[in-house]
Design a protein around this motif. Structure first.
Motif, PDB file in Angstrom:
ATOM      1  N   VAL A 432       0.867  -1.120   0.015  1.00 54.10           N
ATOM      2  CA  VAL A 432      -0.190   0.085   0.033  1.00 54.10           C
ATOM      3  C   VAL A 432       0.841   1.218  -0.059  1.00 54.10           C
ATOM      4  O   VAL A 432       0.622   2.111  -0.834  1.00 54.10           O
ATOM      5  CB  VAL A 432      -1.080  -0.011   1.265  1.00 54.10           C
ATOM      6  CG1 VAL A 432      -1.575   1.242   1.373  1.00 54.10           C
ATOM      7  CG2 VAL A 432      -2.089  -1.112   0.980  1.00 54.10           C
ATOM      8  N   VAL A 436       0.928   4.268  -2.882  1.00 60.39           N
ATOM      9  CA  VAL A 436       0.840   5.876  -2.144  1.00 60.39           C
ATOM     10  C   VAL A 436       1.706   6.629  -2.788  1.00 60.39           C
ATOM     11  O   VAL A 436       1.479   7.549  -2.957  1.00 60.39           O
ATOM     12  CB  VAL A 436       0.564   5.687  -0.771  1.00 60.39           C
ATOM     13  CG1 VAL A 436       0.342   7.303  -0.380  1.00 60.39           C
ATOM     14  CG2 VAL A 436      -0.832   4.966  -0.293  1.00 60.39           C
ATOM     15  N   TYR A 437       3.090   5.863  -2.619  1.00 62.09           N
ATOM     16  CA  TYR A 437       4.123   6.804  -3.275  1.00 62.09           C
ATOM     17  C   TYR A 437       4.842   6.074  -4.314  1.00 62.09           C
ATOM     18  O   TYR A 437       5.872   5.458  -4.274  1.00 62.09           O
ATOM     19  CB  TYR A 437       5.290   6.775  -2.011  1.00 62.09           C
ATOM     20  CG  TYR A 437       4.723   7.800  -0.755  1.00 62.09           C
ATOM     21  CD1 TYR A 437       4.512   8.967  -0.643  1.00 62.09           C
ATOM     22  CD2 TYR A 437       4.278   6.854   0.347  1.00 62.09           C
ATOM     23  CE1 TYR A 437       4.232   9.672   0.659  1.00 62.09           C
ATOM     24  CE2 TYR A 437       3.930   7.510   1.671  1.00 62.09           C
ATOM     25  CZ  TYR A 437       3.795   8.874   1.782  1.00 62.09           C
ATOM     26  OH  TYR A 437       3.151   9.553   2.606  1.00 62.09           O
TER      27      TYR A 437
END
Length: 638
Positions: A432, A436-437
């Motif tokens: 995750v 996200v990045y």
């Protein structure tokens, strides 16, 4: 199955259309680096043949969850493995297949992605409901032969188009796109393109991860994934299982010719498309702003194969994708219904189970489609990078479980359960965070947190594998071991135990670990007590006469034609049959026959392993030759 059918089945199951598209695309972008994921399969197939297959066969198990259940007992490991498998179906299998299929349709028919996905899923739905398992098998065989033959022809034409292999390196390193940015170097061919192993800080193929990390992912893929292991478990003997795995290992050398070289030649001829840099230009050329490397194989099919042959090749690739999606649908629905839903509702009847399975397939599809934007943007637009990164986050602990279960008899159920659970949570959280990045595009500054920016996903896979092994070892040493008598035929150490003849007897007890074993016995008894007969007829909405689980289905209901038509469609959609409902006695007889067959097969395998025949020596010599060929290829291209 004979050894040659096992080898072909293993290889055909491994080279789907998304493999051609993804591998050729990564070759167009980075050259030989992607071969690390192919060549490690040579060692994994040897591991399957000489470590895992003997244990799987002597255990009498026909599926991987069944082996874990026999080895450790209880239910919670079965549930945890089911959850992990469903995560892989959503994030690494279904979404990848749908995206690859939409690419083929989008770039051959000129449709947008939404329409392409819609058409693909509609074709798959019709194929799934009407075709059945026989259609899947026939389709796999036909499309496999067509794709491989077509890929071989395309490879020869690709090499001829550049004047021979001697010109590949010079022409590839000179393939710059029209929008090449000299200030940033974006769009330039990778100077390390003809090396598999690169600097440890390489963003794509660092040597530590490319060898050790890729080996972990490959071993999970070949040695613990039911899709591939079931081929070897269908062997007529242990020798045929080993020979089939070894022969499949030799076939793993073909991607260099069938996928890598055509992908690199595609960049040479169509660099302006395949290696585009500007997002708006890429959007205009292939509909993917992140880059067009994934269309390298599609582009060379469109441009080089003659009319007619081109259509057959694309049709075969689409058939392969639809077949793969169908397999995911069937496996995912069955996995959710049997391993998860029945834990919540052990008294569920056949109607409820089939409907729940079909509804879960719908939910699985929706989630997979919603995930497609992540697939498109991850890994710099390369399918292989995305697939291997997700596999690195989720699967190393699974390999740890199977290695420790088969190699170390001291391993206990609490050890593997808690080690797998903790490692899985860490892997999901890390996955995750990486989504996200996401990594920056070429020419952009990297603003990600330092741990995410510096830790390559293959290195993370190595660390997660080691961490899971540490946790499982520590907890196993602190818990009560399983008696050796209960492990006969279930580990490498105990596979030749004399107790094997009793291990699969109907009255024998499976190994249990504390409360897990007791829970299994209790749940099994409860399921047998509440099991409904098969073939319950669906009642019209609002009908007050609903048969109970113990009553025979004898109520005559007069319904309007419209309701009967709707009921007929619903039963057809859910796959119900009006033929022989089959009672509990028939099911018990079938289970007893299966148990007797497994026991007899295990006894034959134990005797077979003790006899050294000439066929054994041929297989062993072939395995040594395969190891030497694999090592030579690594040394040549590393």
């Amino acid at each position: 199955m004979s050894w040659w059918t096992i080898a072909l089945s293993l290889y055909m199951s491994n080279i789907g259309s998304n493999t051609f598209i993804g591998t050729a695309g990564s070759a167009a972008a980075n050259g030989f680096g992607v071969l690390c994921y192919e060549f490690v399969g040579i060692y994994s197939l040897l591991l399957l043949a000489y470590l895992f297959v003997p244990v799987y066969l002597t255990s009498g198990a026909f599926t991987m969850p069944e082996y874990i259940k026999k080895r450790f007992g209880g239910k919670r490991m079965q549930i945890l493995l089911a959850v992990q498998s469903l995560l892989m179906y959503v994030f690494a299998k279904l979404s990848l297949e749908v995206y690859a299929g939409s690419l083929i349709i989008q770039n051959t028919m000129g449709w947008d992605q939404v329409l392409s996905i819609t058409v693909l899923l509609l074709m798959t739905a019709i194929y799934t409901m009407v075709g059945g398992l026989t259609t899947v098998i026939i389709t796999d065989a036909v499309q496999g032969v067509i794709v491989v033959l077509g890929a071989g022809v395309l490879a020869v034409m690709s090499i001829d188009s550049i004047g021979g292999l001697g010109n590949l390196q010079s022409r590839f390193l000179a393939s710059y796109p029209a929008d090449y940015d000299n200030s940033t170097g974006c769009g330039a061919p990778d100077p390390q393109a003809f090396h598999m192993l690169r600097h440890i800080a390489d963003p794509d193929y660092p040597w530590l991860g490319a060898f050790f990390g890729a080996n972990i992912l490959s071993a999970w893929h070949w040695c613990t994934d039911q899709l591939f292991v079931q081929r070897t478990l269908a062997a007529r003997s242990l020798q045929h299982a080993k020979a089939g795995s070894v022969a499949a290992g030799f076939l793993k050398t073909l991607p260099l010719l069938l996928m890598i070289i055509p992908g690199m030649v595609s960049r040479i001829h169509y660099a302006d498309i395949v290696a585009c840099v500007n997002a708006s230009a890429c959007e205009r050329l292939c509909g993917i702003p992140e880059g067009c490397s994934n269309v390298a194989y599609i582009e060379i099919i469109k441009q080089m194969l003659p009319t007619g042959v081109r259509g057959v090749m694309i049709a075969a690739m689409l058939a392969a994708l639809i077949s793969s999606i169908t397999s995911i649908f069937n496996s995912g629905g069955t996995l959710f219904t049997i391993d998860l839903w029945l834990r919540l509702r052990p008294a569920a009847g056949e109607v409820e189970k089939v409907i729940v399975g079909r509804l879960f397939i719908v939910a699985l599809t929706v989630i997979g489609v919603l995930w497609l934007p992540i697939v498109r943007t991850s890994g710099g637009g390369q399918l292989v990078i995305y697939a291997q990164s997700v596999t690195s986050y989720l699967t190393p602990p699974i390999l740890t479980v199977f290695l420790m279960a088969s190699l170390w008899p001291r391993t206990t159920e609490p050890g593997v359960f808690w080690g797998l659970l903790v490692s899985m949570v860490i892997g999901v959280v890390w996955m995750v965070l990486n989504f996200v990045y996401p990594p920056p595009q070429c020419g952009e500054a990297d603003t990600r947190p330092a741990p995410i920016a510096q830790l390559h996903f293959l290195h993370f896979g190595i660390a997660l594998f080691a961490f899971a092994a540490l946790i499982m070892t520590a907890i196993s040493l602190l818990t009560k071991p399983v008696d050796r008598e209960q492990l006969a035929g279930l580990t490498w150490v105990t596979q030749n135990d004399q107790q094997q003849q009793q291990a699969e007897a109907p009255a024998s007890a499976e190994p249990s670990s504390g409360a897990a074993g007791a829970e299994e016995v209790e749940e099994t008894a409860q399921e047998e007590q509440h099991q409904q007969p098969e073939g319950l007829e669906l009642k019209p909405v609002g009908d007050p006469s609903t048969p109970s689980a113990s009553e025979p289905q004898t109520v005559m209901v007069h319904t309007p034609v419209s309701r009967r038509a709707f009921r007929f469609f619903l039963r057809w959609f859910c796959g119900f049959s009006d033929v022989d409902n089959g009672g509990a006695a028939t099911e018990e007889e079938r289970k007893a026959a299966d148990a007797a067959e497994a026991a007899e097969r295990a006894r034959q395998l134990v005797a077979e392993m003790k006899s050294g025949s000439a066929w054994d020596r041929v297989v062993n010599c072939s395995a040594l030759l395969l190891f030497a060929v694999g090592s030579f290829l690594w040394g040549l291209l590393a």
